[in-house]
Enzyme design. Structure first.
Site, PDB file in Angstrom:
ATOM      1  N   ASP A   1       1.147  13.772   5.820  1.00  0.00           N
ATOM      2  CA  ASP A   1      -0.010  12.885   5.731  1.00  0.00           C
ATOM      3  C   ASP A   1       0.476  11.597   5.069  1.00  0.00           C
ATOM      4  O   ASP A   1       0.910  11.614   3.912  1.00  0.00           O
ATOM      5  CB  ASP A   1      -1.115  13.548   4.902  1.00  0.00           C
ATOM      6  CG  ASP A   1      -2.392  12.717   4.838  1.00  0.00           C
ATOM      7  OD1 ASP A   1      -2.429  11.610   5.415  1.00  0.00           O
ATOM      8  OD2 ASP A   1      -3.363  13.178   4.207  1.00  0.00           O
TER       9      ASP A   1
ATOM     10  N   LYS B   1      -5.856   1.725   4.330  1.00  0.00           N
ATOM     11  CA  LYS B   1      -5.414   0.989   3.151  1.00  0.00           C
ATOM     12  C   LYS B   1      -4.494  -0.170   3.508  1.00  0.00           C
ATOM     13  O   LYS B   1      -4.750  -1.309   3.145  1.00  0.00           O
ATOM     14  CB  LYS B   1      -4.699   1.928   2.181  1.00  0.00           C
ATOM     15  CG  LYS B   1      -5.623   2.697   1.256  1.00  0.00           C
ATOM     16  CD  LYS B   1      -6.333   3.829   1.957  1.00  0.00           C
ATOM     17  CE  LYS B   1      -7.174   4.658   0.989  1.00  0.00           C
ATOM     18  NZ  LYS B   1      -7.879   5.756   1.686  1.00  0.00           N
TER      19      LYS B   1
ATOM     20  N   TRP C   1      -4.953  15.715  -2.154  1.00  0.00           N
ATOM     21  CA  TRP C   1      -6.190  15.027  -1.794  1.00  0.00           C
ATOM     22  C   TRP C   1      -7.266  16.085  -1.558  1.00  0.00           C
ATOM     23  O   TRP C   1      -7.054  17.021  -0.776  1.00  0.00           O
ATOM     24  CB  TRP C   1      -5.937  14.210  -0.532  1.00  0.00           C
ATOM     25  CG  TRP C   1      -7.081  13.395  -0.038  1.00  0.00           C
ATOM     26  CD1 TRP C   1      -7.909  12.588  -0.759  1.00  0.00           C
ATOM     27  CD2 TRP C   1      -7.509  13.289   1.326  1.00  0.00           C
ATOM     28  NE1 TRP C   1      -8.828  11.991   0.060  1.00  0.00           N
ATOM     29  CE2 TRP C   1      -8.608  12.402   1.351  1.00  0.00           C
ATOM     30  CE3 TRP C   1      -7.073  13.863   2.525  1.00  0.00           C
ATOM     31  CZ2 TRP C   1      -9.277  12.069   2.520  1.00  0.00           C
ATOM     32  CZ3 TRP C   1      -7.726  13.529   3.687  1.00  0.00           C
ATOM     33  CH2 TRP C   1      -8.816  12.642   3.679  1.00  0.00           C
TER      34      TRP C   1
ATOM     35  N   ALA D   1      -0.714   7.739   4.199  1.00  0.00           N
ATOM     36  CA  ALA D   1      -1.884   6.864   4.174  1.00  0.00           C
ATOM     37  C   ALA D   1      -1.650   5.564   3.419  1.00  0.00           C
ATOM     38  O   ALA D   1      -2.540   4.707   3.406  1.00  0.00           O
ATOM     39  CB  ALA D   1      -3.066   7.609   3.534  1.00  0.00           C
TER      40      ALA D   1
END
Length: 394
Positions: free
Chosen positions: A208, A243, A127, A210
């Site tokens: 991470d 999300k 990312w 998400a």
């Protein structure tokens, strides 16, 4: 003094959004922006969130500050969702943050305060905000191979070879599931090999996560993370609710510091509180409270889990449709990786020139590295993308 400031490069995705808006063609397709869209191109408020929001409006009596780490109920609810019974709750310090981005930033700050010489190993690609934040903080960053541009799968041999250079004091940043931007994920046996290597070399992982629930299921997508926290002496976890709860603009995230020694929990919690205080004092609460209400209420949670399932299966259906359409057009199964990838994103392997050709000829907008947001498609636009890819020679 402002004349001393250097102009910063424009954000590529924001530039892409602007170009898309200015394109007069009616049949244009936006596959660049990383938000979920339904078949009508909307990013809807999830049913359970809407219900919780109405309940909150009717019952909320104050807008006063929460604690520096946010509401403990949010941390408890997210701990259960992410970690299950992989580690005792009293080993985990947690603080709410402004989105998953805020959690990542606070995690980097915590690493820097612990050891300014720490190297952070980052997947290539990753990312983009991972890289820009590390550069902004002037931290030591080390890329490791992750994606094989030929097979469009994880380059696991290259990854392990590069991670073997990590030592005590270093941090390895891993994507919990639905790797952004590639969509290529580690399997469970690969997760275990990574864990064994990190334990052997005394390296700290930072995860991470998400997109939990958008890959193979809520528990399935957390399986790698749970393996890590159950076996590693310490772990940082940055989680986003943008999300899978659809609360993008509410900026709802959580940073967790896991230590197998519960004695460390108090010190870690104090550090997370301190970092919040130095950056924004009290974290936003509205989105966190809605997420907590959904996770703690059996009826709301059941409805939320059902909607996450609908989203996941819809995206998987689009992947399978695109792979099948490309096979029909080309007579080749070389695009089968699209159906194998998970989450909202896939990297197609197109060159920047091919990406530009697709934009010009078919009005298909994607990031220059050929990352597409699969959720930006629908049943009618999948054939358009397939035709554009074949015409561009992808």
């Amino acid at each position: 003094m402002f004349e001393l400031l250097k102009e910063q490069p424009a954000d590529k995705i924001l530039m892409l959004m602007q170009a898309f808006r200015e394109d007069p063609r009616e049949q244009k397709i936006d596959l660049g922006v990383g938000v979920y869209k339904d078949a009508e191109g909307r990013t809807p408020i999830m049913r359970a969130i809407k219900t919780a929001e109405k309940q909150l409006w009717e019952t909320e009596t104050t807008k006063s500050y929460t604690g520096l780490a946010g509401d403990v109920g949010f941390a408890d609810a997210m701990f259960g969702l992410l970690m299950g019974d992989a580690v005792p709750r009293n080993c985990v310090a947690a603080a709410a943050t402004p989105g998953g981005t805020g959690a990542v930033r606070q995690g980097f700050d915590m690493i820097r305060m612990a050891d300014r010489e720490a190297r952070v190993f980052v997947s290539d690609p990753s990312w983009p905000n991972h890289i820009t934040m590390l550069k902004h903080l002037e931290m030591h960053m080390q890329p490791y191979r992750y994606f094989d541009s030929e097979t469009r799968a994880v380059d696991f041999a290259g990854m392990m070879e590069d991670l073997a250079d990590a030592r005590v004091g270093d941090v390895v940043l891993l994507h919990g599931c639905c790797h952004n931007p590639t969509g290529a994920n580690l399997n469970l046996s690969q997760w275990q090999e990574v864990i064994d290597l990190l334990v052997k070399n005394g390296v700290t992982p930072m995860i991470d996560i998400a997109y939990q629930g958008f890959g193979d299921g809520l528990d399935e997508d957390a399986a790698g993370l749970r393996m890590v926290v159950s076996q590693m002496p310490e772990v940082l976890v940055a989680a986003s609710c943008s999300k899978n709860f659809g609360v993008y603009r509410e900026r709802t995230g959580l940073l967790m510091a896991v230590a197998q020694d519960p004695v460390r929990q108090k010190a870690n919690q104090g550090m997370l509180n301190h970092l919040n205080r130095q950056n924004f004092s009290f974290p936003p609460d509205h989105g966190a409270r809605l997420v907590t209400m959904v996770l703690d209420d059996p009826a709301l949670r059941a409805d939320w889990e059902e909607e996450v399932r609908e989203i996941r299966e819809g995206v998987l259906g689009l992947r399978e449709q695109l792979a099948a359409e490309l096979q029909r057009l080309t007579g080749s199964d070389r695009f089968g990786f699209i159906a194998q990838h998970r989450g909202m994103f896939s990297r197609l392997g197109a060159t920047p020139e091919q990406v530009e050709a697709m934009r010009q000829s078919h009005g298909v907008y994607m990031v220059g590295d050929s990352r597409i947001n699969v959720a930006g498609l629908n049943a009618k636009t999948v054939p358009v993308l397939a035709e554009a890819m074949v015409a561009a020679g992808v």
